[in-house]
Design a protein around this motif. Sequence first.
Motif, mmCIF file in Angstrom:
data_model
loop_
_atom_site.group_PDB
_atom_site.id
_atom_site.type_symbol
_atom_site.label_atom_id
_atom_site.label_comp_id
_atom_site.label_asym_id
_atom_site.label_seq_id
_atom_site.Cartn_x
_atom_site.Cartn_y
_atom_site.Cartn_z
ATOM 1 N N ASP A 115 0.292 -0.413 -23.272
ATOM 2 C CA ASP A 115 -0.621 0.313 -22.870
ATOM 3 C C ASP A 115 -1.544 0.862 -21.663
ATOM 4 N N LEU A 116 -1.746 1.389 -21.245
ATOM 5 C CA LEU A 116 -2.380 1.727 -20.585
ATOM 6 C C LEU A 116 -3.914 2.622 -20.197
ATOM 7 N N THR A 117 -4.765 2.476 -19.750
ATOM 8 C CA THR A 117 -5.892 3.636 -19.778
ATOM 9 C C THR A 117 -6.410 4.177 -17.793
ATOM 10 N N MET A 118 -7.368 4.136 -18.102
ATOM 11 C CA MET A 118 -7.999 4.709 -16.433
ATOM 12 C C MET A 118 -8.093 3.039 -15.579
ATOM 13 N N THR A 119 -8.430 3.591 -14.316
ATOM 14 C CA THR A 119 -9.605 2.740 -13.668
ATOM 15 C C THR A 119 -10.551 2.420 -13.236
ATOM 16 N N GLY A 120 -10.990 3.847 -13.719
ATOM 17 C CA GLY A 120 -12.319 3.682 -13.631
ATOM 18 C C GLY A 120 -13.142 3.708 -11.902
ATOM 19 N N GLU A 121 -11.681 4.290 -11.311
ATOM 20 C CA GLU A 121 -12.046 4.969 -9.968
ATOM 21 C C GLU A 121 -11.488 6.873 -10.243
ATOM 22 N N GLN A 122 -12.539 7.369 -8.900
ATOM 23 C CA GLN A 122 -12.786 8.714 -9.652
ATOM 24 C C GLN A 122 -11.541 8.839 -7.726
ATOM 25 N N LEU A 123 -10.714 9.993 -8.172
ATOM 26 C CA LEU A 123 -9.477 10.270 -7.249
ATOM 27 C C LEU A 123 -10.524 11.420 -6.230
ATOM 28 N N TYR A 124 -9.494 11.463 -5.759
ATOM 29 C CA TYR A 124 -9.709 12.178 -4.176
ATOM 30 C C TYR A 124 -9.442 13.577 -4.629
ATOM 31 N N PRO A 125 -10.488 14.486 -4.674
ATOM 32 C CA PRO A 125 -11.789 14.415 -3.579
ATOM 33 C C PRO A 125 -13.182 14.618 -3.994
ATOM 34 N N VAL A 126 -13.421 13.905 -5.292
ATOM 35 C CA VAL A 126 -14.383 13.115 -6.001
ATOM 36 C C VAL A 126 -14.503 11.939 -5.486
ATOM 37 N N GLY A 127 -14.000 10.874 -5.526
ATOM 38 C CA GLY A 127 -13.162 9.849 -5.111
ATOM 39 C C GLY A 127 -13.006 9.772 -3.420
ATOM 40 N N SER A 128 -12.538 8.278 -4.142
ATOM 41 C CA SER A 128 -11.816 7.925 -2.717
ATOM 42 C C SER A 128 -10.256 7.526 -3.008
ATOM 43 N N LEU A 129 -9.873 7.569 -4.363
ATOM 44 C CA LEU A 129 -9.177 7.316 -4.498
ATOM 45 C C LEU A 129 -7.040 7.532 -4.543
ATOM 46 N N GLN A 130 -6.485 7.572 -3.549
ATOM 47 C CA GLN A 130 -5.914 8.632 -3.747
ATOM 48 C C GLN A 130 -4.656 8.921 -4.337
ATOM 49 N N PHE A 131 -4.602 9.494 -5.414
ATOM 50 C CA PHE A 131 -3.614 9.921 -5.850
ATOM 51 C C PHE A 131 -1.934 8.984 -5.892
ATOM 52 N N GLU A 132 -0.910 8.605 -5.023
ATOM 53 C CA GLU A 132 0.285 7.719 -5.519
ATOM 54 C C GLU A 132 -0.713 6.032 -5.209
ATOM 55 N N GLU A 133 -1.925 6.186 -4.210
ATOM 56 C CA GLU A 133 -2.212 5.067 -4.699
ATOM 57 C C GLU A 133 -2.026 4.938 -6.437
ATOM 58 N N LEU A 134 -3.045 5.648 -7.182
ATOM 59 C CA LEU A 134 -2.660 5.894 -8.551
ATOM 60 C C LEU A 134 -1.402 5.201 -9.172
ATOM 61 N N VAL A 135 -0.795 6.102 -8.844
ATOM 62 C CA VAL A 135 0.987 6.255 -9.428
ATOM 63 C C VAL A 135 1.208 5.053 -9.281
ATOM 64 N N ASP A 136 1.269 4.257 -7.869
ATOM 65 C CA ASP A 136 1.606 3.400 -8.273
ATOM 66 C C ASP A 136 0.725 1.764 -8.760
ATOM 67 N N ILE A 137 -0.485 1.821 -8.829
ATOM 68 C CA ILE A 137 -0.865 1.194 -9.731
ATOM 69 C C ILE A 137 -0.548 0.992 -11.053
ATOM 70 N N TYR A 138 -0.697 1.967 -11.394
ATOM 71 C CA TYR A 138 0.299 2.497 -13.068
ATOM 72 C C TYR A 138 1.490 1.512 -12.504
ATOM 73 N N LYS A 139 2.101 1.967 -11.832
ATOM 74 C CA LYS A 139 3.723 1.298 -11.934
ATOM 75 C C LYS A 139 4.297 0.120 -11.479
ATOM 76 N N GLU A 140 3.302 -0.389 -11.003
ATOM 77 C CA GLU A 140 3.106 -1.789 -11.230
ATOM 78 C C GLU A 140 2.634 -2.773 -12.585
ATOM 79 N N GLN A 141 1.983 -1.873 -12.857
ATOM 80 C CA GLN A 141 1.822 -2.641 -14.560
ATOM 81 C C GLN A 141 2.976 -2.177 -15.163
ATOM 82 N N VAL A 142 3.433 -1.189 -15.135
ATOM 83 C CA VAL A 142 4.629 -0.666 -15.997
ATOM 84 C C VAL A 142 5.474 -1.488 -15.740
#
Length: 832
Positions: A115-142
């Motif tokens: 089970d995966l869900t949101m991180t709570g951080e906003q993606l760029y350009p609305v927030g500071s989290l870059q798309f590739e960073e988010l992919v890597d965060i999910y990959k780690e959990q997966v």
Amino acid sequence: MTRKEFLDLINSKIVLLDGATGSNLQKRGMPTGVCPEKWILENSRILIDLQKEYIASGSDILYAPTFSGNRIKLGEYGLADEIEDINRGLVRISKKAIEESNAEKNGRKVFVAGDLTMTGEQLYPVGSLQFEELVDIYKEQVAYMLMEGVDLFVIETMMSLSECRAALLAVKETCDLPVMITLTFEENLRTLNGTDPATAIMVLQNMGADAVGVNCSTGPEKMCEVVKLMKEYATVPIAAKPNAGLPVLIESETVFDCGPEEFSLEAKKLVEAGASMVGGCCGTTPEHIHLLSREISSLKPRSISKNKKRALTTERNTLNIDLNGKFLIVGERINPTGKKKLQEELKAGNLDTVITMANEQIENGADILDINMGMNGIDEKDSMVNAVQEVAAISNVPLCIDSSYVSVIEAALRIYPGRALINSISLEKNKCEQLLSIAKKYGAMFILLPVSEKGLPKNIEEKKEIIQTIIHEAEKIGLTKEDIIVDGLVNTIGANKNAAKETVETIQYCKEELGVATIIGLSNISFGLPERQFINSTFLAFAVQAGLTMAIANPAQDLLMNTVYAADLLRGKEEGDIRYIHRVTSRLMVITGSKPVNRDEKGKSPSSPSDNRNLIGENSENSLDSNPVYEAVIKGNKRNIVYLVKKTLEEGKAPSYILDHLLIPAINQVGILFDKQIYFLPQLISSAETMKLAIELLEPLLKKDEKEKHLGTIVLATVSGDIHDIGKNLVVLMLKNYGFRVIDLGKDVPSKKIIEVAEKEKADIIGLSALMTTTMLEMKEVIRLNKETGLNAKVIIGGAVITQSYADEIGADGYGKDAGETVMLAKKIMGL
């Protein structure tokens, strides 16, 4: 579990999912404020027993309790370094539940979903989290869950389509297991970020999701409409996991108002509406699932549709492409070739002209925007990615990614939050294979350019052969004719007198024999000839009559665009007459400077059909529209707001004038757009952040009495036990922008601390936020302490699980449904 085994399961029965975890664990002793994942590991027997009950109730798939087990969420509890042990341990607990249930010995196969869900951080350009960073965060959990042998993955309770895409890519780039994705929709049938059900399923199924659906959101009755809207576009199974109704307070306990019997009857309707997989979310118990199992036991699974829709999307809207529908225009202007100003800006990393061109083309009638960054002296990939991010943020028309380089196209498709169009794929063998694979991976449509390694086709027969070859190669990897738009390959009439006839023949062949959409680059036909607009518009009329679907053109050319609208009118297309009248009369007003016609509350003329291509469009009739500072806040132009404010100051405007007459009216207008569902959360945040930058510049310049002239003091906090603060942070930002003095206490704040700070700061209002049903009761505790202490502060509450009825039950002074409504509520309380 293979994808084939997943489909075999879906085709054999209505698949029963499990029910709620958090609300049931709280009833069984889990306290508020703890990390649920860590508590489950320390009290594994409670989770095992709960999941065994779900298995006994008939559940075919258990969700491992890894919901918030990503690095960012665990980091909020100081547990990021334990991410491997936590995720692996939680999967083992669910596997233990299956083992103890003896399901397999009884002839049942029960599967475990990571089970995966949101991180709570906003993606760029609305927030500071870059798309590739988010992919890597999910990959780690997966990766950690794969170590324990999960059977499939579920990505659930998602509010952002971009985050869904990141999580889906993380799974698919790590393994071949099936992936389910369910989003949470508001009462307006959109996610918090503005995505509608049709757009969500179009994007995700084309990217390879094995099932798409909805969870949480509402009770089963209201969820049926979401399922029906998805069903219209679905070529994969639909999953539905509703709440047990709405949370209500009974004798100091939060309960849900839909009991097991009612839930099972209503949830059965989800299957009848088109869902192939059903279960329960917040408030549901094993009894809910047991009775649901009984209700659906006699139902047969419906076959999954193979009739794929031809459509492109943004993050928030779907553009249907109908071979017999309205004619579409792809705006060609965002291309540096021959545009010196644009070239210089791109070299300087400036996208102002790109944004201006995007807005102008949309206003002039473009249905799709072509983005081309091909020029010397820049990093084309970086420029393309930046342009796509910026244009996607300010427009609601799909994008066409135009480049000669495979890497540039892939980089753009990877971060684009919708379903884009590739321009283009020809029969250059290695490049063709790469681009087709990329189109498949990212769920894109593509323009088929009938050119081979030998060059242009010598005749119509060779052109048809190239078209057939590329279509065949596309179909071999799972793409279909609905994913393809064939370029009619327009030659210059001055060099080939049969150029127009040959293109028309190609268009007719594609539509009538292949059933494929077509496109042309219109201006090629008249190259080298005088008064080209007459040739272009006349040729366009011929091509439209032959069955042309769309054209790449400059939508600022009135003769051309009026021909398009007239052609739809003459062909009897739906609302063709209305669109033609609206087009020519509105353009006449622009040319003559006459006053606009009366418009309804959404900014449309009474005769105008609904059109949501432009985020702002004609919805603002404020006389400040042309002011650059006002416009920057409206459009969330964070890049230039400081420069524009400085320039306005240099022109002699006082800081107080800029604040009171430009910034405040602008943010008010943004609130109106948000309230009318023209703007959504990303636009609201972007505009609020833009205004924040402006105020930070002005604040030192304002007179002391102006700076201290607050509308009132508000203490804001996410209640104890709750670590979610996206909504609360937005409310803080908006209230500050409106002139309130705001003390932000953050998240997971003890009730006593909230009251202590409110008393110390002489707060006029206390604002409380909660996203979880398990923490809602803390709001009642704050209200109790507020009364006991004798404070005069009014208490207002909000959050995803909060309702007006709940606010009434616990004695709150107001309920704010969203940030805009909360600002209005605060102003009302202060008598403003």
